[in-house]
Structures are given as structure tokens and as C-alpha cells.
Write an enzyme that holds these catalytic residues in place. Sequence first.
Site, mmCIF file in Angstrom:
data_model
loop_
_atom_site.group_PDB
_atom_site.id
_atom_site.type_symbol
_atom_site.label_atom_id
_atom_site.label_comp_id
_atom_site.label_asym_id
_atom_site.label_seq_id
_atom_site.Cartn_x
_atom_site.Cartn_y
_atom_site.Cartn_z
ATOM 1 N N ASP A 182 -8.164 -1.350 -5.727
ATOM 2 C CA ASP A 182 -8.037 -2.786 -5.392
ATOM 3 C C ASP A 182 -8.696 -3.011 -3.904
ATOM 4 O O ASP A 182 -8.238 -2.518 -3.180
ATOM 5 C CB ASP A 182 -6.726 -3.145 -5.336
ATOM 6 C CG ASP A 182 -6.172 -4.428 -5.055
ATOM 7 O OD1 ASP A 182 -6.493 -5.434 -5.949
ATOM 8 O OD2 ASP A 182 -5.569 -4.888 -4.137
ATOM 9 N N GLU A 270 -11.740 -3.641 -9.343
ATOM 10 C CA GLU A 270 -11.607 -4.869 -9.591
ATOM 11 C C GLU A 270 -13.064 -5.778 -9.358
ATOM 12 O O GLU A 270 -13.817 -5.313 -8.572
ATOM 13 C CB GLU A 270 -10.746 -5.607 -8.806
ATOM 14 C CG GLU A 270 -10.854 -5.925 -7.358
ATOM 15 C CD GLU A 270 -9.852 -6.637 -6.765
ATOM 16 O OE1 GLU A 270 -9.190 -7.646 -7.249
ATOM 17 O OE2 GLU A 270 -9.497 -6.278 -5.514
ATOM 18 N N ASP A 351 -0.505 -5.122 -3.238
ATOM 19 C CA ASP A 351 -1.848 -4.303 -3.497
ATOM 20 C C ASP A 351 -1.584 -3.133 -4.281
ATOM 21 O O ASP A 351 -2.488 -2.813 -4.956
ATOM 22 C CB ASP A 351 -2.228 -3.967 -2.272
ATOM 23 C CG ASP A 351 -2.741 -5.280 -1.581
ATOM 24 O OD1 ASP A 351 -2.830 -6.433 -1.876
ATOM 25 O OD2 ASP A 351 -2.548 -5.332 -0.192
#
Length: 363
Positions: A182, A270, A351
Amino acid sequence: MLRAYKFRLYPTKPQRESFMKTFGCVRFVYNKMLEERIRLYEESKLNPDAKQKLPTPAKYKPEFPFLKEVDSLSLANAQMDLNKAYANFFRDKSVGFPKFKSKHSDRASYTTNNQNGNVRIEDGKVKLPKIGFVKFKQHRSFEGIIKSATISMTKTGKFFVSILVNQGEEKWIPAKNKIGIDLGLEHFAIMTNDDMVSEKIDNPRFLRKSEEKVEKAQRALSRKKIGSKNREKAKLILAKKHEKIANQRKDFLHKLSKQIVDENQVIVVETLKSKNMMKNHKVAKSIGDVSWYEFVRQLEYKCKFYGRTLIKADQWFASTQICSSCGEKGQKKTMDVREWTCTCGAHHDRDINASINLLMLAD
């Protein structure tokens, strides 16, 4: 497999002048061909049945004899670059129409091809067509057939050569691990592996840390008279500040991406639309400094080199909104919510939860 190796060049004064002349000729020919292509396109709209012959570098040599003094392959590659730019535009209009090259704003570079060994390495020097043997720093060796060489110059006057080598089939060393990544601003990357061990990589903020020095150099440049030698000196000082920041960022991204690729077989990251996110002026500078796009680009080509699998999560995948324990997608959480508790009772770091959800896409 084709791989490029970039090295620092240390040309003599005559060689520097030859490089500069080639940069100028390549830029000149590119702009001339683009200008004529635009004219031919306008004429074809008026007369669709007219057969138009596309311009080539050879067309301009009788009128501009200085073009004969530089490497002809560099001019031919400029034509290929223009053809590619046109093809990209007609394939996807969002790429934009080919633009004229500028001496001051565009990167100074040219590409030449290896024909009959006219690009080769001998005794700590690299042989380049029309230039001869140029001293360079070969900090790492390579094996394979040299296909081409791209010579470039930075804003601070440093010369580099990028040698493209055909190395045949790559011998891959497989890894067993999987990882979900992430990306963020507070922390550059939050990573969770298949052992459910999470790690947060601090955002180095290279631009922010050097911002005061850069602003000081910019103010000094703005006070100098346009066209003066002092202005050129101030411009060079500012360029060196920016170059240092770029080199720091590049070094950080290369080391981190290489470590991730070495240790993991499947990597899930991502997808972030940096261009759209930078429309928010409050975070635009921070997003530009963090350089997510370049990080993912490096992961992508290194995964190809080493036989890894890179999975880019769909940009609409709600990795931060879904509970990694039960899979429930609750109410949308704003950016200021860094921790939250799901209805199933699981308490999440925003996160780390996102990186776990991304990891699940690797299965």
C-alpha cells in the site's frame, strides 16, 4: 532479453562539442520533419487523393550540409522517434500530438545503433560513431551483444551513455514469498508478506528536506540579469540542487524496488492515478516528491527481468475500506481516519489493513 546499462562519460573538449552538435542536429531534423508532416496533413485534408511522401533526414542534407557532419544513425533514430510519437497519438489521443523539441526544456540526447562493431568497449573506453573512443566509468560489467547506445546530457553538463544489450534468455531464480504494498504519503510504502508480517517504509521527503536550499537558489537566479554570465552560473547552481534531489530519490527507489523483487515471487501493488491526485494543490508537491509512478515502473520492469509476477490492483479496489478479517465493506472512511474497528470486532491500522487486502489478491 534486452537490458540497458547506464554509465558516466568523461569526454574531451572536442568530443563534448561533437556531442552538442549531434544533439542540435537531431533536434533540428526532428522539428523539420514534424513541421513538414503537419503541412502534409493539412494538404491531405484539402486533397485526400493526393499521395504524400513522408520526409526523411536525407531530404535536408543538401540544403543543410552541417547534417552530414554528425552520425547518420542518430538522425535516422530521430525519424523513428517521430514515427513512434505519431503512432502513439493515433492509438490513444490522450497521449497528445507530437511536440516540437526545445533546446532549453527538452532532454539533450540521441541514439545510435551498433553496426559492425562501431559501438564497443575497449580499455576502459566506449567507441561511438563519429566520436571515437570516449573515457567512461564502467561500474559494472555485462555480457551480450550491444544493440544500440543512447548518449544524453544533464542540465548540469554531465554526459551519460545508456548501452542496450541483448543478453538472450534470462536465468531466473524463483522466490516463494508474496507481498502486498500500500502506497502513502505519511509512509512511502506499507508492506505485508504472506507470513502476515507488516513493515512501514518511511517517506524520505527529499524535496521537502532540501526545499529551503532550492528556494534560496531560485531567488538568487531571479535577481540575475537575463543573458548575463552570473545568471548562467545561478542557473547551474539551481540545476545541481534539483539533480541532487532527483538522484537521492532515484537511489532510494532503485534499492527498495530491487529488494522487494529479490525477496518476493508475487507482488501486489495498488494503482494510483498520480496525475489526477495532483490536481489537489494541498498535496500536489508531496505527491510529486514521493514519485509513486516511478516506483511502480521500476517494479514492473524488474519483475520482467527476474521472472516475478506483478499484480496491479484495480484503481477502484477499496483496499482501505474493506475489513481484512471478515471482508465487510463498511461506511466510507475519510483520510483523517487512520485506525478503525469493524463490526466483527477487529481493530485495524488503516494502511496495514489495506496492504493485507492487497496481499489477498495474490492468491
